[in-house]
Motif scaffolding. Structure first.
Motif, PDB file in Angstrom:
ATOM      1  N   LEU A 271       0.888  -1.327   0.030  1.00  0.00           N
ATOM      2  CA  LEU A 271      -0.062   0.213  -0.045  1.00  0.00           C
ATOM      3  C   LEU A 271       0.780   1.252  -0.098  1.00  0.00           C
ATOM      4  O   LEU A 271       0.485   2.350  -0.503  1.00  0.00           O
ATOM      5  N   THR A 272       1.991   1.128   0.695  1.00  0.00           N
ATOM      6  CA  THR A 272       2.745   2.504   0.751  1.00  0.00           C
ATOM      7  C   THR A 272       3.384   2.737  -0.748  1.00  0.00           C
ATOM      8  O   THR A 272       3.584   3.828  -1.191  1.00  0.00           O
ATOM      9  N   ARG A 273       3.754   1.665  -1.337  1.00  0.00           N
ATOM     10  CA  ARG A 273       4.129   1.798  -2.598  1.00  0.00           C
ATOM     11  C   ARG A 273       3.423   2.235  -3.549  1.00  0.00           C
ATOM     12  O   ARG A 273       3.449   3.110  -4.575  1.00  0.00           O
ATOM     13  N   LYS A 274       2.220   1.690  -3.465  1.00  0.00           N
ATOM     14  CA  LYS A 274       1.051   2.528  -4.283  1.00  0.00           C
ATOM     15  C   LYS A 274       0.457   3.872  -4.024  1.00  0.00           C
ATOM     16  O   LYS A 274       0.440   4.525  -5.004  1.00  0.00           O
ATOM     17  N   LEU A 275       0.721   4.113  -2.663  1.00  0.00           N
ATOM     18  CA  LEU A 275       0.017   5.582  -2.570  1.00  0.00           C
ATOM     19  C   LEU A 275       1.399   6.550  -2.670  1.00  0.00           C
ATOM     20  O   LEU A 275       1.021   7.743  -2.774  1.00  0.00           O
ATOM     21  N   GLY A 276       2.673   5.936  -2.562  1.00  0.00           N
ATOM     22  CA  GLY A 276       3.688   6.773  -2.857  1.00  0.00           C
ATOM     23  C   GLY A 276       4.107   7.392  -1.513  1.00  0.00           C
ATOM     24  O   GLY A 276       4.888   8.679  -1.596  1.00  0.00           O
TER      25      GLY A 276
ATOM     26  N   ALA B 237      -1.774   6.453   6.047  1.00  0.00           N
ATOM     27  CA  ALA B 237      -2.472   6.521   7.472  1.00  0.00           C
ATOM     28  C   ALA B 237      -3.154   5.400   7.813  1.00  0.00           C
ATOM     29  O   ALA B 237      -3.402   4.588   7.290  1.00  0.00           O
ATOM     30  N   GLU B 238      -3.434   5.440   9.145  1.00  0.00           N
ATOM     31  CA  GLU B 238      -4.203   4.348   9.748  1.00  0.00           C
ATOM     32  C   GLU B 238      -5.514   4.012   9.046  1.00  0.00           C
ATOM     33  O   GLU B 238      -5.665   2.995   8.533  1.00  0.00           O
ATOM     34  N   GLN B 239      -6.262   5.118   8.665  1.00  0.00           N
ATOM     35  CA  GLN B 239      -7.612   4.873   7.838  1.00  0.00           C
ATOM     36  C   GLN B 239      -7.401   4.172   6.454  1.00  0.00           C
ATOM     37  O   GLN B 239      -7.957   3.626   5.952  1.00  0.00           O
ATOM     38  N   ASP B 240      -6.124   4.575   5.966  1.00  0.00           N
ATOM     39  CA  ASP B 240      -5.756   4.094   4.708  1.00  0.00           C
ATOM     40  C   ASP B 240      -5.358   2.642   4.599  1.00  0.00           C
ATOM     41  O   ASP B 240      -5.947   2.031   3.818  1.00  0.00           O
TER      42      ASP B 240
ATOM     43  N   ALA C  51      -8.927   0.465   5.501  1.00  0.00           N
ATOM     44  CA  ALA C  51      -9.667   0.217   4.006  1.00  0.00           C
ATOM     45  C   ALA C  51      -8.833  -0.140   3.345  1.00  0.00           C
ATOM     46  O   ALA C  51      -9.651  -1.113   2.589  1.00  0.00           O
ATOM     47  N   GLY C  52      -7.731   0.184   3.076  1.00  0.00           N
ATOM     48  CA  GLY C  52      -7.066  -0.670   1.779  1.00  0.00           C
ATOM     49  C   GLY C  52      -6.961  -2.129   2.069  1.00  0.00           C
ATOM     50  O   GLY C  52      -6.718  -2.515   0.926  1.00  0.00           O
ATOM     51  N   LEU C  53      -6.719  -2.730   3.281  1.00  0.00           N
ATOM     52  CA  LEU C  53      -6.538  -3.996   3.428  1.00  0.00           C
ATOM     53  C   LEU C  53      -7.767  -4.678   3.990  1.00  0.00           C
ATOM     54  O   LEU C  53      -7.821  -5.819   4.008  1.00  0.00           O
ATOM     55  N   GLY C  54      -8.743  -3.964   4.329  1.00  0.00           N
ATOM     56  CA  GLY C  54     -10.177  -4.607   4.446  1.00  0.00           C
ATOM     57  C   GLY C  54     -10.096  -5.296   5.889  1.00  0.00           C
ATOM     58  O   GLY C  54     -10.551  -6.199   6.064  1.00  0.00           O
TER      59      GLY C  54
END
Length: 248
Positions: A125-130, A134-137, A140-143
């Motif tokens: 997710l870090t690579r995807k967002l650049g 954040a906690e909410q990312d 939500a991103g990992l479900g």
């Protein structure tokens, strides 16, 4: 805690797990007992901190007993306590408890696998967002649920603390005697240098956790953050400090 102290039999030899010094004790049994009572609150505070991160893997009373053994070892290596003893003893107490946690392999295999899976997901997710998510990312991103994320952060942070404490132990030295005043000064300067490399919020988290011995929940309340965010800040700060200490 008073009953726990009776099990230690000041003046008696250690078991093999605690590596007793072959040298004669510097303190008499009566002196050891007096100092154990005086520094018992230090053991309780450290146990309270660590207990919140290991999900009851070891019974709290057992953790206190292990911590007291670490305190007794510190007294026998150090001799008569002075103003610097508290920091030295705290490191030995934490080290004794963390060693036992590692020996017991406190996280079940399935839990470790899930933690590694979440860690890989956070990296992706870090690579995807650049950027650092954040906690909410992450939720939500990992479900995953907020509770699952908090448990993941606690587990990751417990590993970071164990790793950081290992570096501290190496820096202080593992000899049979306490570090010399020159060694203590070197360690203090190294820690000060490591702290200066942190941002203000990371410094506050580390100070409240290590110096004031607050729990994550208490730190979160002071800084108006979630427990998980405090874990994240502490983990990042310890990683930076570990790198500085290793280079020193």
């Amino acid at each position: 805690m008073g009953d726990d102290l009776a099990y230690l039999e000041p003046g008696a030899a250690y078991g093999e797990d605690y590596g007793a010094s072959a040298a004669a004790p510097l303190l008499s049994p009566a002196q050891e007992q007096r100092h154990l009572l005086a520094y018992a609150p230090l053991v309780k505070r450290i146990v309270r901190q660590l207990n919140s991160q290991v999900s009851g893997a070891i019974d709290r009373d057992d953790m206190e007993q292990i911590g007291l053994m670490g305190l007794l070892e510190a007294l026998r290596r150090y001799g008569e306590p002075d103003a610097a003893f508290g920091s030295y003893a705290g490191l030995r107490v934490r080290g004794a408890i963390l060693d036992e946690l590692r020996r017991q392999d406190w996280r079940p295999r399935a839990v470790r696998q899930e933690s590694h899976k979440l860690r890989d997901g956070v990296r992706a997710l870090t690579r995807k967002l650049g950027r650092e998510p954040a906690e909410q990312d992450i939720i939500a991103g990992l479900g995953i649920t907020a509770e699952a994320y908090r448990d993941y952060q606690m587990a990751q942070n417990a590993e970071s603390i164990g790793s950081f404490d290992e570096v501290l132990q190496e820096t202080v030295g593992q000899g049979e005697s306490a570090p010399s005043p020159e060694d203590q000064l070197m360690v203090r300067r190294s820690l000060e240098q490591a702290l200066r490399g942190l941002d203000e919020r990371e410094q506050r988290v580390v100070q409240m956790y290590y110096e004031f011995e607050l729990s994550y929940k208490e730190i979160a309340a002071v800084l108006d953050l979630t427990d998980a965010r405090v874990c994240q800040l502490n983990k990042g700060a310890l990683g930076k400090m570990k790198a500085v200490l290793q280079s020193a």
